[in-house]
Design an enzyme around this catalytic site. Structure first.
Site, PDB file in Angstrom:
ATOM      1  N   GLU A 174      -9.136  -8.361  -1.802  1.00 58.54           N
ATOM      2  CA  GLU A 174      -9.584  -9.129  -0.639  1.00 58.54           C
ATOM      3  C   GLU A 174      -8.447  -9.419   0.336  1.00 58.54           C
ATOM      4  O   GLU A 174      -8.548 -10.307   1.193  1.00 58.54           O
ATOM      5  CB  GLU A 174     -10.228 -10.439  -1.118  1.00 58.54           C
ATOM      6  CG  GLU A 174     -11.422 -10.235  -2.028  1.00 58.54           C
ATOM      7  CD  GLU A 174     -12.728  -9.964  -1.298  1.00 58.54           C
ATOM      8  OE1 GLU A 174     -12.993 -10.627  -0.284  1.00 58.54           O
ATOM      9  OE2 GLU A 174     -13.490  -9.073  -1.733  1.00 58.54           O
ATOM     10  N   HIS A 250     -11.839 -17.548  -2.128  1.00 62.17           N
ATOM     11  CA  HIS A 250     -10.504 -16.979  -1.948  1.00 62.17           C
ATOM     12  C   HIS A 250      -9.465 -18.074  -2.197  1.00 62.17           C
ATOM     13  O   HIS A 250      -9.744 -19.258  -1.992  1.00 62.17           O
ATOM     14  CB  HIS A 250     -10.292 -16.451  -0.526  1.00 62.17           C
ATOM     15  CG  HIS A 250     -11.060 -15.218  -0.195  1.00 62.17           C
ATOM     16  ND1 HIS A 250     -11.675 -15.021   1.022  1.00 62.17           N
ATOM     17  CD2 HIS A 250     -11.309 -14.101  -0.922  1.00 62.17           C
ATOM     18  CE1 HIS A 250     -12.273 -13.846   1.035  1.00 62.17           C
ATOM     19  NE2 HIS A 250     -12.072 -13.276  -0.133  1.00 62.17           N
ATOM     20  N   CYS A 371      -8.482 -17.971   7.881  1.00 65.20           N
ATOM     21  CA  CYS A 371      -9.271 -16.743   7.728  1.00 65.20           C
ATOM     22  C   CYS A 371      -9.136 -15.847   8.948  1.00 65.20           C
ATOM     23  O   CYS A 371      -9.226 -14.628   8.848  1.00 65.20           O
ATOM     24  CB  CYS A 371     -10.757 -17.082   7.536  1.00 65.20           C
ATOM     25  SG  CYS A 371     -11.192 -17.654   5.890  1.00 65.20           S
TER      26      CYS A 371
END
Length: 448
Positions: A174, A250, A371
């Site tokens: 990721e 995450h 993000c």
């Protein structure tokens, strides 16, 4: 030689919508099917980029992807003209059309993992595009991501690009959302911190029970090998499975690092003391002094952290060495989180200031300030080798806001995704954007 940490923020794409596609992401799931405002989303992101630029930080922009992804729908058996493919998908498999329209590439913390030249064996900056194979709508991003990064960081003397890892569950990757780098100065050798949710092959590691662990130990180890990192320059740590099951999909939802500092929640990791000792020891070997700030669960619960995105903030070093925390408006709206932040900044510690940004359009889809940015540490020579078209300036900000006003809709509902005109709007906008950012042909419609 001077060195910088450059934040390359994702530009929100024209099809920004709330499809509720990300299982395990509380905000994404809870706002599913609501109408979005793509124009507002893009302008909110650009406002953050401009503000950081004006504060003296190096700031860049990373282009969005072509959506809907008609080629992806063709691979799933839909045929005919582009308009017919969209029409058939809307009629027979609306969830697949929604997935093919996702603007999730805006969250460029997931675009790639980046290792600066001071850490790598060959002295180049290394990029590995994330395969994002845990979620279909994100797994289709990495081919275009690789082309865009290649157009931004094209000089092979300074930059090395690696293809995404094999797109199988064992190598779920990721990107930088599970990667942090600690260093004394950005141009110094540092310690790269890889956080994983599970091991694919070693059953001794626990795993979450409710939501998927998207990053594997094996993926993190593979990226470290590809980038030529030394054993002394890496630390691997496991995320606490119980917080993944509470919506911490995450590591950047529960911890953020910068320079020599790790800001994290008490429940973020397994074997926390051992991890902190390893980071301290390895950073000391390269002349750094590791420091950590633990937020106790008694002050801020995991639920508070997930709902406010306290840790999905940008921790930045000002020229005077003090640290600034960029947080979303939702932090001010959470009484416990805001009380904690007020105490943190007034205590005279490492973090002296908090700045609040309205990123509601992104936040409602499950992504905050951290993000939206990919961090790339560069020395002066490397920064000069970056495609200058993607470095934020006041004129570029003006051009991009005009571009958004010209091409973006101010409302997007699920039914709008079936409009074949949307694809034409998106392609027209992106064709113009590649000229603004001097990227060349990076999108499938331009190449084919």
């Amino acid at each position: 030689m001077k060195s910088y940490e450059v934040n390359f923020d994702g530009l929100v794409g024209p099809t920004h919508n709330y499809g509720g596609l990300s299982y395990g992401n509380v905000a994404s799931q809870s706002n599913s099917q609501q109408s979005s405002n793509p124009k507002e989303a893009a302008l909110q992101g650009l406002a953050k980029m401009k503000a950081l630029m004006e504060m003296g930080f190096q700031q860049g922009v990373l282009a969005p992807q072509e959506r809907p992804d008609v080629a992806a729908l063709r691979r799933l058996g839909f045929s005919g003209t582009d308009a017919q493919v969209i029409e058939k998908a809307a009629k027979d498999a609306m969830p697949l059309l929604v997935a093919s329209c996702s603007a999730s590439s805006m969250w460029v913390a997931n675009a790639a993992t980046v290792s600066p030249s001071a850490d790598t064996a060959d002295g180049r900056v290394h990029f590995t595009a994330a395969n994002l194979n845990c979620k279909y709508h994100r797994s289709i991003e990495h081919p275009t991501t690789s082309r865009v990064l290649g157009a931004m960081f094209a000089d092979q003397k300074h930059f090395a690009h690696h293809a995404a890892l094999p797109a199988v569950a064992q190598f779920g990757d990721e990107g930088a959302a599970n990667h942090t780098r600690f260093c004394r100065e950005y141009g110094d050798a540092g310690v790269e911190f890889f956080v994983f949710g599970r091991s694919a092959f070693d059953t001794r590691y626990p795993a979450p029970q409710k939501y998927p662990a998207r990053q594997t130990l094996e993926a993190s180890q593979a990226v470290a090998r590809l980038h030529g990192l030394s054993d002394d320059g890496v630390v691997f740590a496991q995320q606490n499975p119980s917080v993944i099951d509470q919506g911490v999909f995450h590591n950047d939802v529960i911890a953020v690092g910068n320079g020599e500092v790790l800001f994290y929640h008490e429940d973020a990791f397994l074997d926390t003391e051992q991890m902190l000792a390893e980071l301290q020891g390895k950073l000391a070997k390269v002349g750094g002094k590791f420091q950590s700030i633990c937020v106790p669960r008694s002050a801020v619960t995991v639920e508070d952290a997930v709902r406010s995105y306290l840790f999905n903030s940008q921790l930045l070093t000002r020229p005077d060495g003090s640290m600034l925390l960029i947080v979303p408006e939702e932090c001010r709206g959470n009484e416990r989180v805001w009380q904690y932040l007020q105490g943190l900044t007034s205590s005279g510690g490492l973090i002296r200031e908090v700045k609040v940004f309205d990123l509601k359009q992104s936040m409602q889809n499950g992504g905050g300030p951290a993000c939206l940015r990919l961090r790339v540490a560069l020395n002066e020579t490397e920064l000069a080798a970056v495609n200058p078209g993607v470095i934020m300036t006041a004129p570029l900000y003006g051009t991009l806001t005009e571009w958004v006003d010209k091409h973006y809709r101010d409302r997007m509902a699920e039914t709008d995704l079936a409009d074949p005109q949307l694809l034409l709007e998106c392609r027209t906008a992106l064709d113009e954007l590649t000229q603004i950012l001097k990227l060349g042909a990076v999108y499938p419609f331009q190449i084919n």
